[in-house]
Enzyme design. Structure first.
Site, PDB file in Angstrom:
ATOM      1  N   GLU A  61       8.512   8.678   2.128  1.00 37.38           N
ATOM      2  CA  GLU A  61       9.186   9.852   2.682  1.00 37.38           C
ATOM      3  C   GLU A  61       9.878   9.523   4.001  1.00 37.38           C
ATOM      4  O   GLU A  61       9.378   8.714   4.780  1.00 37.38           O
ATOM      5  CB  GLU A  61       8.158  10.968   2.941  1.00 37.38           C
ATOM      6  CG  GLU A  61       7.498  11.476   1.681  1.00 37.38           C
ATOM      7  CD  GLU A  61       6.512  12.614   1.952  1.00 37.38           C
ATOM      8  OE1 GLU A  61       6.441  13.117   3.100  1.00 37.38           O
ATOM      9  OE2 GLU A  61       5.809  12.994   1.003  1.00 37.38           O
ATOM     10  N   ASP A  88       3.348   6.066  -4.732  1.00 41.68           N
ATOM     11  CA  ASP A  88       3.790   6.861  -3.575  1.00 41.68           C
ATOM     12  C   ASP A  88       3.020   6.404  -2.344  1.00 41.68           C
ATOM     13  O   ASP A  88       1.776   6.419  -2.334  1.00 41.68           O
ATOM     14  CB  ASP A  88       3.458   8.335  -3.881  1.00 41.68           C
ATOM     15  CG  ASP A  88       4.342   9.283  -3.117  1.00 41.68           C
ATOM     16  OD1 ASP A  88       5.272   8.824  -2.431  1.00 41.68           O
ATOM     17  OD2 ASP A  88       4.112  10.503  -3.241  1.00 41.68           O
ATOM     18  N   LYS A 131       7.608   4.719  -3.514  1.00 45.85           N
ATOM     19  CA  LYS A 131       8.405   5.794  -2.928  1.00 45.85           C
ATOM     20  C   LYS A 131       7.857   6.074  -1.542  1.00 45.85           C
ATOM     21  O   LYS A 131       6.638   5.998  -1.344  1.00 45.85           O
ATOM     22  CB  LYS A 131       8.309   7.065  -3.796  1.00 45.85           C
ATOM     23  CG  LYS A 131       9.011   8.273  -3.185  1.00 45.85           C
ATOM     24  CD  LYS A 131       8.997   9.458  -4.112  1.00 45.85           C
ATOM     25  CE  LYS A 131       7.763  10.311  -4.031  1.00 45.85           C
ATOM     26  NZ  LYS A 131       7.437  10.854  -2.709  1.00 45.85           N
ATOM     27  N   GLU A 169      13.882  16.920  -2.121  1.00 43.88           N
ATOM     28  CA  GLU A 169      12.913  18.005  -2.341  1.00 43.88           C
ATOM     29  C   GLU A 169      13.307  19.245  -1.545  1.00 43.88           C
ATOM     30  O   GLU A 169      13.521  19.175  -0.323  1.00 43.88           O
ATOM     31  CB  GLU A 169      11.495  17.550  -1.940  1.00 43.88           C
ATOM     32  CG  GLU A 169      10.468  18.658  -2.148  1.00 43.88           C
ATOM     33  CD  GLU A 169       9.023  18.184  -2.186  1.00 43.88           C
ATOM     34  OE1 GLU A 169       8.771  16.970  -2.147  1.00 43.88           O
ATOM     35  OE2 GLU A 169       8.142  19.063  -2.267  1.00 43.88           O
ATOM     36  N   ASP A 178       1.415  11.182  -4.059  1.00 48.39           N
ATOM     37  CA  ASP A 178       0.298  11.507  -3.164  1.00 48.39           C
ATOM     38  C   ASP A 178      -0.059  12.997  -3.267  1.00 48.39           C
ATOM     39  O   ASP A 178      -0.993  13.466  -2.612  1.00 48.39           O
ATOM     40  CB  ASP A 178       0.568  11.069  -1.715  1.00 48.39           C
ATOM     41  CG  ASP A 178       1.712  11.810  -1.059  1.00 48.39           C
ATOM     42  OD1 ASP A 178       2.415  12.584  -1.753  1.00 48.39           O
ATOM     43  OD2 ASP A 178       1.917  11.617   0.166  1.00 48.39           O
ATOM     44  N   SER A 179       0.664  13.726  -4.143  1.00 52.08           N
ATOM     45  CA  SER A 179       0.218  15.068  -4.540  1.00 52.08           C
ATOM     46  C   SER A 179      -1.192  14.978  -5.113  1.00 52.08           C
ATOM     47  O   SER A 179      -1.908  15.978  -5.206  1.00 52.08           O
ATOM     48  CB  SER A 179       1.178  15.677  -5.572  1.00 52.08           C
ATOM     49  OG  SER A 179       1.396  14.766  -6.640  1.00 52.08           O
TER      50      SER A 179
HETATM   51  O1  KIV Z   1       3.558  13.355  -4.387  1.00 48.28           O
HETATM   52  C1  KIV Z   1       4.320  13.783  -5.258  1.00 48.28           C
HETATM   53  O2  KIV Z   1       3.918  14.170  -6.353  1.00 48.28           O
HETATM   54  C2  KIV Z   1       5.744  13.785  -4.947  1.00 48.28           C
HETATM   55  C3  KIV Z   1       6.632  14.610  -5.820  1.00 48.28           C
HETATM   56  C4  KIV Z   1       6.567  16.013  -5.357  1.00 48.28           C
HETATM   57  C5  KIV Z   1       8.024  14.082  -5.834  1.00 48.28           C
HETATM   58  O3  KIV Z   1       6.153  13.211  -3.991  1.00 48.28           O
END
Ligand code: KIV
Length: 282
Positions: free
Chosen positions: A118, A86, A116, A185, A47-48
Site C-alpha cells: 500500500e 500482501d 502487493k 480502492e 492482509d484482510s
Molecule cells: O487485504 C486485502 O484483501 C486487500 C484487498 C481489499 C485488495 O488488500
C-alpha cells in the site's frame, strides 16, 4: 480470448487486449482451491486476513509470520492462478532492506509470484528496490486500510481536485517505479477511469467503478461470510453466513433430539442382533 495469465507481465497484455482481470482473496488452502476453480487470474493472500479470519479490528496487527503461514496454505490450494502476497503494516515502510527481505519471504517461503503493498509516491523508492531485486510488485492506492487512520477512516479518496491530482501523481510514480499493476480502492469511478486510461499497467479496482482494467473483492464479502462490516462496493453474491447459522443450529438440534446420527451416517447395524436360542447354536 487472450491466453491465461502466467506471469505478472501477462497482465499488461490482458489490458492491451481489452480483457478484464479478476482477482479474489483467499486465506487458506480450501478457499484457495475454491477461488482457483472459479478461474480468476490472481489470488491475493490479502492482509484482510486480520479482519475476516483472525478477528482483529483492522489489518494493522497482522504480522509477516501470520501472512507467510496463510500464504503457504493458500499455495497448497491454488493450481492455476497467480498468487500474490500482501505485505502487512511495517513490513516494508521502514526501509528498502526490510521491504526486499519481507517481499522475498513471500516468494521463497510461500511460493507467491508477486507481492502487493500500500502507498503512493512515498513508497515508490521501496517498490523500485523490490522490483530491482527481481520481485514483481502490485501497488495499492486510494483507501489504504493500513493507514486508514491518517485518511480519516475508511472513506472514499480523491473526491476533490487536490486529492484526485495526488492519486494521479501516485499512480504515475508507482508505474515509473516498476509496479506491474495497481489496486485502486474506494476512488470515484471517473477518476479511476482517468488513471486507467493514462497508465500502461492495469488498474484493479475495489470500490473504484466499472472502468478499471480489472476487479478485486474480498471473498468473504462476496460470499456473505463476514458480518463485521459490508462496504457499499462489496456485492454479496451469496449469504453463506446465514446458511451456516441454519446448518450449525440444525446440527445442535438434531444431536439433542437424537435425529443425528442416523443409520446412513453410522457403520454397522444400529440394533443389537438377538441372542440365538441355545439349541440352535452350532
Ligand atoms: O487485504 C486485502 O484483501 C486487500 C484487498 C481489499 C485488495 O488488500
Amino acid at each position: 480470448m487472450s491466453p491465461a495469465v502466467k506471469t505478472v507481465c501477462d497482465l499488461a497484455a490482458k489490458k492491451a487486449a481489452g480483457e478484464k482481470i479478476t482477482m479474489l482473496t483467499a486465506h487458506d488452502a480450501a478457499f484457495g482451491a475454491l477461488v482457483d476453480r472459479a478461474g480468476v487470474d490472481l489470488v491475493l493472500v490479502g492482509d484482510s486476513l486480520g479482519m475476516v479470519a483472525l478477528g482483529y479490528d483492522s489489518t494493522v496487527p497482522v504480522t509477516m509470520d501470520e501472512m507467510i503461514h496463510h500464504a503457504r496454505a493458500v499455495r497448497r490450494g491454488v493450481k492455476e492462478a497467480l498468487l500474490v502476497g500482501d505485505m502487512p503494516f511495517l513490513s516494508y515502510q521502514v526501509g528498502e532492506w526490510d521491504a526486499i527481505i519481507n517481499a522475498g519471504r513471500f516468494l521463497k517461503e510461500a511460493g507467491c509470484a508477486a507481492v502487493k503493498l500500500e502507498g503512493g509516491a512515498e513508497v515508490a523508492p521501496l517498490v523500485a528496490a523490490v522490483v530491482r531485486a527481481g520481485i514483481p510488485v502490485l501497488g495499492h492506492i486510494g483507501l489504504t486500510p493500513q493507514t486508514a487512520g491518517q485518511l480519516g477512516g475508511y472513506k472514499v479518496q480523491g473526491k476533490d481536485a487536490e486529492s484526485a491530482a495526488k492519486l494521479e501523481h501516485d499512480a504515475r510514480a508507482l508505474e515509473a517505479a516498476g509496479a506491474s499493476a495497481l489496486v485502486l480502492e474506494c476512488v470515484p469511478a471517473l477518476l479511476a477511469k482517468r488513471i486507467s486510461a493514462e497508465m500502461k499497467i492495469p488498474t484493479i479496482g475495489i470500490g473504484a467503478g466499472p472502468y478499471c482494467d480489472g476487479q478485486v473483492l474480498v471473498s468473504h464479502d462476496l460470499l456473505g461470510l463476514f458480518r463485521g462490516f459490508t462496504p457499499k462496493f462489496a456485492k454479496q453474491y451469496a449469504l453463506l453466513a446465514d446458511q451456516a447459522d441454519q446448518a450449525l443450529a440444525a446440527f445442535r438440534r438434531e444431536v439433542n433430539s437424537g435425529e443425528f446420527p442416523a443409520a446412513e451416517h453410522s457403520f454397522g447395524s444400529l440394533v443389537e442382533e438377538k441372542e440365538a436360542p441355545a439349541d440352535k447354536k452350532a
